[in-house]
Design an enzyme around this catalytic site. Structure first.
Site, PDB file in Angstrom:
ATOM      1  N   HIS A   1       0.825  -1.204   0.000  1.00  0.00           N
ATOM      2  CA  HIS A   1       0.000   0.000   0.000  1.00  0.00           C
ATOM      3  C   HIS A   1       0.863   1.259   0.000  1.00  0.00           C
ATOM      4  O   HIS A   1       2.062   1.195   0.205  1.00  0.00           O
ATOM      5  CB  HIS A   1      -0.957   0.027   1.204  1.00  0.00           C
TER       6      HIS A   1
ATOM      7  N   GLU B   1      -3.576   3.721   2.210  1.00  0.00           N
ATOM      8  CA  GLU B   1      -3.794   3.814   3.653  1.00  0.00           C
ATOM      9  C   GLU B   1      -3.896   5.289   4.012  1.00  0.00           C
ATOM     10  O   GLU B   1      -2.946   6.049   3.841  1.00  0.00           O
ATOM     11  CB  GLU B   1      -2.620   3.196   4.408  1.00  0.00           C
TER      12      GLU B   1
ATOM     13  N   HIS C   1       2.199  11.338  -7.362  1.00  0.00           N
ATOM     14  CA  HIS C   1       0.758  11.181  -7.411  1.00  0.00           C
ATOM     15  C   HIS C   1       0.377   9.715  -7.251  1.00  0.00           C
ATOM     16  O   HIS C   1       1.219   8.828  -7.374  1.00  0.00           O
ATOM     17  CB  HIS C   1       0.194  11.728  -8.731  1.00  0.00           C
TER      18      HIS C   1
ATOM     19  N   GLU D   1      -3.956  10.869 -10.481  1.00  0.00           N
ATOM     20  CA  GLU D   1      -3.995  10.759 -11.943  1.00  0.00           C
ATOM     21  C   GLU D   1      -5.015   9.695 -12.322  1.00  0.00           C
ATOM     22  O   GLU D   1      -5.012   8.593 -11.765  1.00  0.00           O
ATOM     23  CB  GLU D   1      -2.618  10.358 -12.471  1.00  0.00           C
TER      24      GLU D   1
END
Length: 139
Positions: free
Chosen positions: A5, A55, A73, A116
């Protein structure tokens, strides 16, 4: 090795959930409160794909976070970039870089994290109002 993550610190958990869950469409996988550490963790992922999670970390004690260009991003492939951008606008999210090319758009979270959005597969045919929509701010 397996990617798990990306952690993003947020200043307002409710505003962040409205963005990531309600507007962007991510699914909440879990929420963990840690009263001893005074923080809440919320894990989200794209529907049907738990392999790339975000997270959200909310520290209960106010703290100012500064952004840097060292974090670029988060990126998501979407089935219909025009429908996704319309959904975001319906949730009062500003489209920073509209999908004029039918392929790529950028928005920002309440904590200024760039997101994005990329059209899955081939770009869609350029269409209004996106084709003539100017950029807003930076992404």
């Amino acid at each position: 090795m397996k990617y798990l993550h990306t952690m993003v610190r947020v200043t307002d958990l409710d505003a962040s959930l409205r963005f990531y869950r309600d507007a962007l469409g991510l699914e909440m996988l879990s929420r963990r409160e840690n009263s001893a550490g005074r923080f809440t963790l919320v894990f989200l992922a794209a529907p049907g794909d738990r392999s790339a999670q975000v997270e959200l970390t909310w520290n209960w004690d106010p703290e100012a976070y500064t952004g840097g260009r060292n974090f670029g991003h988060l990126a998501y492939a979407v089935d219909d970039i025009y429908a996704q951008c319309a959904r975001l606008q319906a949730h009062s999210v500003t489209i920073q870089r509209p999908p004029r090319d039918g392929f790529m758009a950028f928005v920002r979270s309440p904590d200024n994290i760039s997101i994005e959005l990329l059209q899955r597969g081939e770009p869609l045919r350029p269409a209004e109002p996106w084709q003539s929509m100017p950029n807003t701010g930076s992404w």
